[in-house]
Design an enzyme around this catalytic site. Structure first.
Site, PDB file in Angstrom:
ATOM      1  CG  HIS A   1     -11.848  -7.337   5.514  1.00 21.52           C
ATOM      2  ND1 HIS A   1     -11.163  -8.147   6.377  1.00 21.52           N
ATOM      3  CD2 HIS A   1     -11.269  -7.513   4.288  1.00 21.52           C
ATOM      4  CE1 HIS A   1     -10.223  -8.793   5.714  1.00 21.52           C
ATOM      5  NE2 HIS A   1     -10.259  -8.433   4.447  1.00 21.52           N
TER       6      HIS A   1
ATOM      7  CD  GLU B   1      -1.851  -2.378   1.283  1.00 24.57           C
ATOM      8  OE1 GLU B   1      -0.732  -2.670   1.797  1.00 24.57           O
ATOM      9  OE2 GLU B   1      -2.690  -3.246   0.986  1.00 24.57           O
TER      10      GLU B   1
END
Lengths: 328, 337
Positions: free
Chosen positions: A129, A60
């Site tokens: 999540h 990321e």
């Protein structure tokens, strides 16, 4: 106007901007051949080729950092963080680099990057999540932060974010993707960054919120009006940074009773700043203490259905808080 | 190619296609950076400026690299010791001094950043920060733009050996390797990350070894030899332009100064060690090379030194007298105005 889902509106905004400007491109994990894990870039690979819907290595900080480099060159990258929960490795690139590039170079360099961050719970995503990390970035000067609640705003704000000369974090609520449908203006449609929107006008209480809970507040407001003639104003912040101070104060002054609602946990959340603003400017105009209905101060949302249900906001919880405030 | 060492002066500047004039110019930039750097240390000690960070001992590699790149075309992402590099790609002593004194006309930041935090769009020098190695993914991003837009430039990025442990180093190199991007990564391996020596930073023999994991060549080079560095950077640039992807260069050198003006280096290394490396100072060695080639002699060297000292003095005076930013300027340029 075309009726579409929130997810389809996001996809449409990117697609139209990529058609318009060949410097606009998407990069991230699985955004190419697969079209994104949620389908936000479905068909882009076939339409724009592998470079403009670029599958990146799973890292990321590089997704953000490479996008920042490309933006400094003059491209208009849209970096997709697969889940907002996973963007923390990119935080240094976003906060120390993207947010400070214009300032630290005395306006010599700029960084027109969009970071798309799918966030929020209610999808059985468990701790990693489901997170709402707005407050990690909120309060970082140099960044703009938007969080649309409807398909029209999703499209209009994403187009504005892509065209903005500064870095924008675009929080898109995962639960809204398929659940929320609405009319979306066709073609070039922008929603200005920094402008809140009165989603429902009213005179008794003011609800200030953003993202998924906007829908809970709107449903609750309709029920309260029908059942008890409580007439609520619902202000959708849409942009978290810079906050639309004028709209916040106007909405608060109109009813004198304010409830702030967000899914992110309460402590240090966006709602704290909104409450402080109102207290600074309007304390003596209020008819009740400012209230906040937010996520619990636990590390993140658990996956077990009763635990997730307990954590998440819903129409009933918002309605109850609204009624209590109205009756104060 | 991994671990390959190019030894001192096995090749002459003429064999590399550099003119005599360029060879002397390389020395001039090395000397200019050295004199600027020494003045920076003095100014800090005299209380004229708050901070200076030094690149003494690293000029040779910086100038060698700069001469192998194309000004006005390539993009540069230097790190905080690269005074010789930025001088060689077009910055002036006055501009460096404006930054050292944190004055309004500092081209890097208008007096916002510490000195050594370069940035100058006019010269394709990309703005940098203090958290080390964040510039590596930026270099990769600009190289990605070059590939997407089919432009024939490369990006060149430097960092220290300690920085080669950062995630951004590995994430950046991997990204560039996967997509075969036109970027040159050069480690200025000066043996110390502040106080921590090379062997406590990495377990591999050379930083160049790290390239193997990312599928492109790593080259180790004597960082005290500007010609050797010129050669490897030139080759890396040609490779990049041929579409063959990135190169990692481990330029081995020694940081002759303390980390910064806030550091006492004798707390972690001996005077003898520093003196030993002083003998291998790239500036001294290259000066001797030019003497041997007949391109420089004592008189010419003295003249050049005097000329540079005069420029340094001028630049110091100029920057000292230059105005500070207006206090309220602190509020500007958070966003586009």
């Amino acid at each position: 106007m075309a009726r579409m889902t929130y997810l389809e509106a996001i996809r449409t905004a990117m697609l139209e901007e990529m058609e318009r400007d060949e410097d606009v491109f998407v990069l991230g994990e699985d955004v190419g051949v697969k079209g994104g894990v949620f389908g936000a870039t479905r068909g882009f690979y076939e339409r724009f080729g592998e470079w403009r819907s670029l599958d990146t290595p799973l890292a990321e900080s590089a997704i953000a950092g490479v996008a920042i480099g490309a933006a400094m060159y003059g491209m208009r990258p849209i970096a997709e963080m697969q889940y907002a929960d996973f963007m923390l490795p990119a935080t240094n690139q976003i906060i120390n680099e993207a947010a400070k590039i214009r300032y630290r170079s005395n306006n010599d360099w700029s960084c027109p990057v969009v970071i798309r961050a799918p966030y929020g719970g209610g999808v059985f995503g468990g701790l990693y999540h489901s997170q709402c990390p707005e407050s990690v970035f909120f309060g970082t000067p140099g960044l703009k932060i938007v969080a649309p609640s409807t398909p029209a705003d999703a499209k209009g704000l994403l187009i504005s974010a892509i065209r903005d000369p500064d870095p924008v974090i675009y929080f898109e609520h995962k639960k809204c993707y398929k659940l929320i449908e609405g009319e979306v203006p066709e073609g070039e449609y922008t929603v200005p960054i920094g402008k809140a929107d009165v989603k429902r006008d009213g005179v008794d209480i003011t609800v200030i919120t953003y993202g998924l809970p906007v829908h809970f507040a709107l449903q609750a407001a309709e029920q309260l009006y029908e059942e008890e003639q409580i007439d609520a104003l619902v202000l959708d912040l849409r942009t978290l940074q810079p906050l639309d101070t004028e709209a916040v104060l106007e909405a608060a002054a109109k009813t004198g009773k304010v409830l702030i609602v967000h899914e992110d946990n309460k402590t240090g959340g966006v709602g704290a700043e909104v409450a402080a603003l109102i207290a600074e400017h309007l304390l003596y105009d209020l008819d009740a203490p400012i209230r906040r209905l937010c996520g619990y101060d636990v590390p993140a949302i658990p996956i077990s259905p009763p635990l997730e249900r307990f954590y998440m906001l819903n129409t009933d919880k918002v309605k109850q808080a609204m009624r209590e405030l109205a009756l104060y | 190619m991994t671990g390959k060492t190019i030894t001192e002066y096995e090749i002459t500047h003429r064999e590399l296609g550099l003119s005599d004039e360029q060879a002397v110019d390389m020395y001039r930039y090395m000397l200019m950076a050295r004199k600027y750097d020494e003045r920076g240390l003095l100014l800090q000690r005299a209380g004229k400026v708050n901070f200076h960070i030094s690149g003494i001992g690293q000029e040779a590699a910086q100038v060698g690299a700069a001469f192998a790149l194309e000004k006005g075309k390539d993009y540069f992402l230097p790190y905080y010791r690269d005074y010789a590099f930025v001088l060689a790609v077009g910055m002036t002593l006055k501009e460096l001094m404006l930054s050292l004194f944190a004055k309004a006309d500092d081209p890097a930041s208008g007096g916002r950043q510490m000195p050594g935090h370069f940035g100058y769009k006019k010269l394709n020098i990309v703005t940098g920060s203090s958290p080390v190695t964040t510039q590596v993914p930026h270099a990769v991003g600009i190289a990605l733009a070059a590939k997407m837009k089919k432009k024939d430039f490369v990006t060149f990025v430097t960092f220290g050996e300690g920085s080669s442990n950062q995630g951004d180093f590995h994430e950046g190199l991997n990204f560039a390797g996967v997509h075969k991007l036109p970027v040159i990564f050069m480690c200025e391996n000066n043996q110390y990350a502040i106080s921590v020596p090379y062997h406590k930073q990495v377990a591999c023999e050379s930083i160049a070894d790290r390239a193997q994991g990312y599928g492109f060549p790593g080259v180790r080079v004597d960082g005290n030899n500007p010609l050797a560095v010129y050669k490897v950077v030139k080759e890396a640039r040609e490779r990049a332009l041929r579409g063959e992807g990135p190169t990692l260069i481990d330029a081995v050198m020694y940081r002759l100064s303390p980390h910064s003006t806030s550091d006492d280096d004798l707390a972690y290394r001996t005077k003898e060690e520093v003196e030993e490396h002083r003998k291998r100072d790239g500036l001294i060695q290259y000066r001797q090379y030019l003497f041997d080639c007949g391109l420089l002699d004592e008189e010419k060297d003295r003249e050049m030194t005097e000329q540079i000292m005069e420029q340094v003095k001028d630049a110091t005076r100029f920057a000292e007298q230059a105005p500070y930013p207006e206090p309220e300027d602190a509020l500007r340029h958070v966003y586009a105005e």
